[in-house]
Enzyme design. Sequence first.
Site, mmCIF file in Angstrom:
data_model
loop_
_atom_site.group_PDB
_atom_site.id
_atom_site.type_symbol
_atom_site.label_atom_id
_atom_site.label_comp_id
_atom_site.label_asym_id
_atom_site.label_seq_id
_atom_site.Cartn_x
_atom_site.Cartn_y
_atom_site.Cartn_z
ATOM 1 N N GLY A 8 0.845 -1.202 0.000
ATOM 2 C CA GLY A 8 0.000 0.000 0.000
ATOM 3 C C GLY A 8 0.878 1.249 0.000
ATOM 4 N N GLY A 11 -0.143 4.754 -1.358
ATOM 5 C CA GLY A 11 -1.321 5.375 -0.746
ATOM 6 C C GLY A 11 -0.955 6.530 0.181
ATOM 7 C CD GLN A 12 -4.120 10.114 4.192
ATOM 8 O OE1 GLN A 12 -4.865 9.189 4.510
ATOM 9 N NE2 GLN A 12 -4.252 11.321 4.695
ATOM 10 C CE1 TYR A 142 -10.103 0.151 6.297
ATOM 11 C CE2 TYR A 142 -11.335 1.610 7.735
ATOM 12 C CZ TYR A 142 -10.141 1.198 7.210
ATOM 13 O OH TYR A 142 -8.977 1.816 7.582
ATOM 14 C CB ILE A 172 -4.129 9.759 8.481
ATOM 15 C CG1 ILE A 172 -4.174 8.473 9.318
ATOM 16 C CG2 ILE A 172 -2.722 10.329 8.399
ATOM 17 C CD1 ILE A 172 -3.523 8.535 10.646
HETATM 18 N N1 SER Z 1 -9.631 6.990 7.377
HETATM 19 C C1 SER Z 1 -10.343 5.739 7.377
HETATM 20 C C2 SER Z 1 -11.625 5.856 6.658
HETATM 21 O O1 SER Z 1 -12.194 6.921 6.685
HETATM 22 C C3 SER Z 1 -10.584 5.273 8.781
HETATM 23 O O2 SER Z 1 -9.602 4.375 9.132
HETATM 24 O O3 SER Z 1 -12.088 4.907 6.119
#
Ligand code: SER
Length: 315
Positions: A8, A11-12, A142, A172
Amino acid sequence: MRKIMVTGAFGQIGSELVPALRKKYGNENVVAIGHKSKPSEKLMEGPCDSVEVTDKKAFEGKIKEHGIDTLYHLVSILSASGEKNPGLAWNVNMNGLYNALEIGRELPLERIIMPSSIAAFGPETPRDNTPNETIQRPTTMYGVTKVAGELLGNYYFKKFGLDVRGLRFPGIISSEALPGGGTTDYAVEIYYEALKKKSYTCFLKPDTYLPMMYMPDALKAIMDLAQAPISKLKHHCDFNVNAMSFSPKEQAESIKKHIPEFMIDYKPDFRQAIADSWPKSLDDSTARREWGWKPKYDLASMTKDMLEKLAEKIK
Ligand code: SER
């Protein structure tokens, strides 16, 4: 830790964790593993590769090829994308993690670090100062994969002695790469739009409180946990980490201190229900006690830093 792989990585979090790890361990010792999107120029300063983590043979092949002993397994389909495609979220988040743990057990790997999330909690969880140990009945795919991931990681530690560590990240906020497909993405987009258009339409209601963290603190958290002496850890894959909590309205007010003409309006969508099922703030005394976690940034200092960094970037 001699040779590190980060999945990953494009990614961010990966986009900033890889350079931070390379600074500490040397460029050549940190392999950035992505999927489809191309790595940034910054990531190309060291080894980059790609693999489907759902293909165990291919994943294992890459780990052996690069001589990896430590894996930061970041790849994940986030909450909002996961609700659009629950099957994909299950496959990448669960089967990908299972493969990582199995490879870790078989080779073996020295250590696996895997982020969990505030999404591992649900509507029945106490929402204020959420304890480290509490009800975990998430209502997103998720979240289901994150709870299962925590349990699975703890199981691999207990059953096989594999050193697996994880922490529950809040939303984050960062200036390097945009997040994708999360419910907390608004808190990053708002800064870009404030600078570009002086206005932002938020997909959550004004008073939606969520726990958040600025990237420098997130990097410190994951790297400090990765290096903590194992003798100090009573928990393994399930540490709450808290930094700040705010609502979109409060974040807009903090931006107005720098850009007085900034305007915000609200058009809540399906992500509101996801946000409403998550904690507002977390009790992170377990992480503070077991590996010395302490954040640095609050909303005011983060807003100042984000606006300065982005103004430079989008000039
Ligand atoms: N930043 C993530 C989301 O919004 C949360 O872990 O899915």
